[in-house]
Design an enzyme around this catalytic site. Structure first.
Site, PDB file in Angstrom:
ATOM      1  N   HIS A 140       0.824  -1.060  -0.052  1.00 21.35           N
ATOM      2  CA  HIS A 140      -0.147   0.229   0.008  1.00 21.35           C
ATOM      3  C   HIS A 140       1.079   1.258  -0.106  1.00 21.35           C
ATOM      4  O   HIS A 140       1.936   1.221   0.487  1.00 21.35           O
ATOM      5  CB  HIS A 140      -0.827   0.072   1.235  1.00 21.35           C
ATOM      6  CG  HIS A 140      -1.822  -1.021   1.564  1.00 21.35           C
ATOM      7  ND1 HIS A 140      -1.278  -2.170   2.266  1.00 21.35           N
ATOM      8  CD2 HIS A 140      -3.030  -1.202   1.305  1.00 21.35           C
ATOM      9  CE1 HIS A 140      -2.188  -3.035   2.399  1.00 21.35           C
ATOM     10  NE2 HIS A 140      -3.211  -2.411   1.676  1.00 21.35           N
ATOM     11  N   ASP A 156       2.532   1.759   3.228  1.00 21.39           N
ATOM     12  CA  ASP A 156       3.296   0.569   3.902  1.00 21.39           C
ATOM     13  C   ASP A 156       4.828   1.226   3.637  1.00 21.39           C
ATOM     14  O   ASP A 156       5.626   0.760   4.217  1.00 21.39           O
ATOM     15  CB  ASP A 156       3.322  -0.526   3.183  1.00 21.39           C
ATOM     16  CG  ASP A 156       1.821  -1.236   3.390  1.00 21.39           C
ATOM     17  OD1 ASP A 156       0.992  -0.836   4.333  1.00 21.39           O
ATOM     18  OD2 ASP A 156       1.461  -2.144   2.458  1.00 21.39           O
ATOM     19  N   MET A 203       2.266  -6.069  -8.097  1.00 22.88           N
ATOM     20  CA  MET A 203       0.891  -5.235  -7.497  1.00 22.88           C
ATOM     21  C   MET A 203       1.304  -4.122  -6.556  1.00 22.88           C
ATOM     22  O   MET A 203       1.972  -4.071  -5.617  1.00 22.88           O
ATOM     23  CB  MET A 203       0.259  -6.447  -7.183  1.00 22.88           C
ATOM     24  CG  MET A 203      -1.350  -5.854  -6.297  1.00 22.88           C
ATOM     25  SD  MET A 203      -1.441  -5.331  -4.819  1.00 22.88           S
ATOM     26  CE  MET A 203      -1.663  -6.806  -3.991  1.00 22.88           C
ATOM     27  N   GLU A 255     -11.018  -6.363  -4.644  1.00 21.73           N
ATOM     28  CA  GLU A 255     -10.972  -7.461  -3.770  1.00 21.73           C
ATOM     29  C   GLU A 255     -12.330  -7.519  -2.750  1.00 21.73           C
ATOM     30  O   GLU A 255     -12.391  -6.503  -2.017  1.00 21.73           O
ATOM     31  CB  GLU A 255      -9.825  -7.263  -2.707  1.00 21.73           C
ATOM     32  CG  GLU A 255      -9.625  -8.349  -1.878  1.00 21.73           C
ATOM     33  CD  GLU A 255      -8.443  -8.264  -1.107  1.00 21.73           C
ATOM     34  OE1 GLU A 255      -7.264  -7.644  -1.594  1.00 21.73           O
ATOM     35  OE2 GLU A 255      -8.173  -8.898   0.102  1.00 21.73           O
ATOM     36  N   LYS A 303     -14.942  -8.481   0.197  1.00 22.44           N
ATOM     37  CA  LYS A 303     -15.092  -9.028   1.583  1.00 22.44           C
ATOM     38  C   LYS A 303     -16.193  -8.725   2.265  1.00 22.44           C
ATOM     39  O   LYS A 303     -16.826  -7.585   2.008  1.00 22.44           O
ATOM     40  CB  LYS A 303     -13.560  -8.088   2.325  1.00 22.44           C
ATOM     41  CG  LYS A 303     -13.497  -8.994   3.866  1.00 22.44           C
ATOM     42  CD  LYS A 303     -12.308  -8.327   4.446  1.00 22.44           C
ATOM     43  CE  LYS A 303     -12.186  -8.759   5.912  1.00 22.44           C
ATOM     44  NZ  LYS A 303     -11.052  -8.185   6.546  1.00 22.44           N
ATOM     45  N   GLU A 347      -9.819 -13.496  -2.368  1.00 20.72           N
ATOM     46  CA  GLU A 347      -8.981 -13.860  -1.092  1.00 20.72           C
ATOM     47  C   GLU A 347      -9.569 -15.182  -0.450  1.00 20.72           C
ATOM     48  O   GLU A 347     -10.768 -15.069  -0.134  1.00 20.72           O
ATOM     49  CB  GLU A 347      -8.970 -12.539  -0.013  1.00 20.72           C
ATOM     50  CG  GLU A 347      -8.225 -13.055   1.270  1.00 20.72           C
ATOM     51  CD  GLU A 347      -7.784 -12.036   2.048  1.00 20.72           C
ATOM     52  OE1 GLU A 347      -7.169 -11.098   1.643  1.00 20.72           O
ATOM     53  OE2 GLU A 347      -7.937 -12.493   3.411  1.00 20.72           O
ATOM     54  N   HIS A 376     -11.646 -14.585   2.713  1.00 23.41           N
ATOM     55  CA  HIS A 376     -12.788 -13.673   2.696  1.00 23.41           C
ATOM     56  C   HIS A 376     -13.984 -14.226   2.100  1.00 23.41           C
ATOM     57  O   HIS A 376     -15.178 -14.159   2.662  1.00 23.41           O
ATOM     58  CB  HIS A 376     -12.436 -12.213   1.906  1.00 23.41           C
ATOM     59  CG  HIS A 376     -11.479 -11.390   2.441  1.00 23.41           C
ATOM     60  ND1 HIS A 376     -10.875 -10.365   1.518  1.00 23.41           N
ATOM     61  CD2 HIS A 376     -10.920 -11.666   3.549  1.00 23.41           C
ATOM     62  CE1 HIS A 376      -9.973  -9.595   2.282  1.00 23.41           C
ATOM     63  NE2 HIS A 376      -9.927 -10.509   3.399  1.00 23.41           N
ATOM     64  N   ASP A 386      -5.592 -13.720  -3.377  1.00 24.96           N
ATOM     65  CA  ASP A 386      -4.786 -13.622  -2.117  1.00 24.96           C
ATOM     66  C   ASP A 386      -5.025 -14.912  -1.391  1.00 24.96           C
ATOM     67  O   ASP A 386      -6.105 -15.476  -1.248  1.00 24.96           O
ATOM     68  CB  ASP A 386      -5.582 -12.472  -1.305  1.00 24.96           C
ATOM     69  CG  ASP A 386      -4.971 -10.989  -1.666  1.00 24.96           C
ATOM     70  OD1 ASP A 386      -4.143 -11.017  -2.572  1.00 24.96           O
ATOM     71  OD2 ASP A 386      -5.522  -9.978  -1.107  1.00 24.96           O
ATOM     72  N   ASP A 434     -11.338 -12.197  10.480  1.00 32.41           N
ATOM     73  CA  ASP A 434     -10.447 -12.320   9.303  1.00 32.41           C
ATOM     74  C   ASP A 434      -9.171 -12.816  10.006  1.00 32.41           C
ATOM     75  O   ASP A 434      -8.572 -11.913  10.489  1.00 32.41           O
ATOM     76  CB  ASP A 434     -10.615 -11.103   8.421  1.00 32.41           C
ATOM     77  CG  ASP A 434      -9.303 -10.991   7.283  1.00 32.41           C
ATOM     78  OD1 ASP A 434      -9.418 -12.166   6.892  1.00 32.41           O
ATOM     79  OD2 ASP A 434      -9.224 -10.097   6.921  1.00 32.41           O
ATOM     80  N   ASP A 483      -6.234 -14.476   8.699  1.00 30.07           N
ATOM     81  CA  ASP A 483      -5.178 -14.195   7.828  1.00 30.07           C
ATOM     82  C   ASP A 483      -3.827 -14.965   7.989  1.00 30.07           C
ATOM     83  O   ASP A 483      -2.910 -14.719   8.141  1.00 30.07           O
ATOM     84  CB  ASP A 483      -4.859 -12.775   7.806  1.00 30.07           C
ATOM     85  CG  ASP A 483      -5.671 -11.809   6.882  1.00 30.07           C
ATOM     86  OD1 ASP A 483      -6.401 -12.309   5.898  1.00 30.07           O
ATOM     87  OD2 ASP A 483      -5.443 -10.793   7.207  1.00 30.07           O
ATOM     88  N   ASP A 520      -1.546 -13.237   1.351  1.00 30.92           N
ATOM     89  CA  ASP A 520      -1.904 -11.877   2.189  1.00 30.92           C
ATOM     90  C   ASP A 520      -2.273 -12.752   3.313  1.00 30.92           C
ATOM     91  O   ASP A 520      -3.516 -12.912   3.822  1.00 30.92           O
ATOM     92  CB  ASP A 520      -3.245 -11.564   1.545  1.00 30.92           C
ATOM     93  CG  ASP A 520      -3.627 -10.124   2.310  1.00 30.92           C
ATOM     94  OD1 ASP A 520      -2.789  -9.554   3.033  1.00 30.92           O
ATOM     95  OD2 ASP A 520      -4.666  -9.628   1.985  1.00 30.92           O
TER      96      ASP A 520
HETATM   97  C1  GLT Z   1      -5.469  -5.535   4.169  1.00 31.46           C
HETATM   98  C2  GLT Z   1      -6.746  -6.526   4.031  1.00 31.46           C
HETATM   99  C3  GLT Z   1      -6.331  -7.619   2.604  1.00 31.46           C
HETATM  100  C4  GLT Z   1      -6.264  -6.743   1.571  1.00 31.46           C
HETATM  101  C5  GLT Z   1      -5.237  -5.766   1.494  1.00 31.46           C
HETATM  102  C6  GLT Z   1      -5.027  -4.744   0.148  1.00 31.46           C
HETATM  103  S1  GLT Z   1      -4.961  -4.773   3.017  1.00 31.46           S
HETATM  104  O1  GLT Z   1      -4.514  -6.351   4.980  1.00 31.46           O
HETATM  105  O2  GLT Z   1      -6.961  -7.403   5.080  1.00 31.46           O
HETATM  106  O3  GLT Z   1      -7.254  -8.362   2.431  1.00 31.46           O
HETATM  107  O4  GLT Z   1      -5.836  -7.550   0.658  1.00 31.46           O
HETATM  108  O5  GLT Z   1      -5.611  -3.510   0.386  1.00 31.46           O
HETATM  109 MN    MN Z   2      -6.493  -9.639   0.805  1.00 32.03          MN
HETATM  110 MN    MN Z   3      -8.022 -10.953   4.655  1.00 30.54          MN
END
Ligand code: GLT
Ligand code: MN
Ligand code: MN
Length: 387
Positions: A54, A57, A88, A181, A183, A217, A220, A245, A255, A257, A287
């Protein structure tokens, strides 16, 4: 097999992933921040191909232009030193309090205009570093109470912003494709365009649908209780799988991750099998972030684990394709005696008339058992390593 990542595997991580400090809603950071340059070296050391970011970042939101230029110069040097690329880039449109009610869909026209300005600058930065895909994750684009926002107006604002940015890129001559993306929730109670299916449909309401695809993702879609591979397959079928992702998640949680393959081994297998079989050639972006318990040695283990599990699944997919018993079952399942060819393919009036008159043995059709238990057990045994 050594399962060592290679550049052709196209493994990427965000600066925010290995750079995650372990902050959560209940606890302070547990790891000291590494600089973007240090993170690039960490990733290169583990065998990643690329690094994504980002805007903030890399360049703090408070940086002056001179500071920005210095940071970017250092970062570019690290990329040259390590051979990593930036496939990206994206914009942070969620962390700053200015975006508390959304960015492109905020009710406040000033916030919407600021979000556009920030994104144009972030696109410039991404393109300067070589990005070819630009991700839009609308983390704050949503509501807690639907008394607060008109959904159709919000979608209209979202559409206008994406159209504006696509035209900006065209004007600049940027060779960039955009990936939405989805979510379903978190950090907002409900986020607009919650699923891959919703994003795919929205793309066709934009001025330049050809420039837009999706960045599904894993976690998500799983948060929505959906089958990730099915979502990816639909995006692929529509020519819209611009990015992906990878991570993991326990069902029905926030979430998380998690490291790719940490929880849903079967889902991870089907996903990798799909990507490899269709010949997806984009980034395999992780991600995810390490557990809050990790130190940087363990963060490295986390990054290695994501890539290693992908490669193990890829080998398992090859094994699946070569397994005689499995392939015989698949052949039997997909057997075709040719008797229905007369009715398949494009419509014709003759075909329709013939099909309407054809006598099917409905009872016989319903009587056949299918060996899907056997097939699935073979897959499980393959994944568990006893085949
Ligand atoms: C954040 C989010 C991710 C996205 C990123 C891109 S930022 O961490 O949870 O799923 O991919 O903006
Ligand atoms: Mn993501
Ligand atoms: Mn996520």
């Amino acid at each position: 097999m050594d399962y060592q990542p290679k550049p052709e595997d196209r493994f990427t991580f965000g600066l925010w992933t290995v750079g995650n400090l372990g902050r959560d809603p209940f606890g302070e950071p547990v790891r000291d921040a590494l600089s973007p340059v240090e993170l690039v070296h960490l990733l290169a050391g583990e065998g990643a191909w690329g690094v994504n970011f980002h805007d903030n970042d890399l360049v703090p939101i408070t940086a002056t232009t001179a500071e920005r230029d210095l940071i970017v110069a250092d970062f570019k040097r690290a990329l040259v030193d390590t051979g990593l690329c930036v496939p990206m880039a994206t914009t942070n449109l969620f962390a700053d309090p200015a975006f508390r009610d959304g960015a492109f869909t905020s009710n406040d026209p000033k916030v919407r205009a600021y979000a556009l300005q920030k994104t144009m600058r972030a696109i410039d930065l991404g393109v300067e570093l070589g990005a070819k895909v630009y991700v839009f994750w609308g983390g704050r684009e949503g509501t807690e109470s639907d008394a607060t926002k008109n959904t159709v107006e919000a979608l209209k604002h979202f559409r206008e912003a994406l159209n504006f940015l696509a035209s900006y890129c065209q004007d600049q001559g940027y060779d960039l494709r955009f990936a939405l993306e989805p979510k379903p929730n978190e950090p907002r109670s409900d986020i607009f365009l919650p699923t891959v299916g919703a994003a795919l449909a929205f793309i066709h309401t934009l001025d330049r649908p050809d420039k837009f695809g999706v960045n599904p993702e894993l976690a998500h879609e799983q948060m929505s209780g959906l089958n990730f591979m099915h979502a990816v397959a639909q995006a692929w079928d529509a020519g819209k799988l611009f990015h992906i992702d990878l991570n993991d998640q326990k069902p029905g949680r926030y979430d998380q991750d998690f490291r790719f393959g940490a929880e849903s081994i079967k889902a991870a297998f089907f996903l990798v099998q799909f990507l490899e079989n269709v010949g997806y050639s984009g980034s395999r972006h992780f991600d995810a972030h390490a557990y809050r318990t990790a130190d940087y040695d363990d963060v490295r283990a986390f990054a290695r684990g994501c890539m290693r599990t992908y490669l193990i699944m890829k080998a398992k997919a090859q094994q699946f394709a070569q397994d005689k018993e499995i392939q015989e079952l698949l052949q039997a399942i997909n057997a075709d005696d040719g008797s229905m060819h007369q009715f398949s393919g494009a419509y014709s009036a003759d075909k329709a008339t013939a099909l309407k008159a054809f006598a099917f043995d409905r009872v016989a059709l319903g009587q056949r058992g299918l060996p899907y238990e056997r097939l699935d057990q073979l897959l499980i045994e393959l994944l568990l390593g006893v085949r």
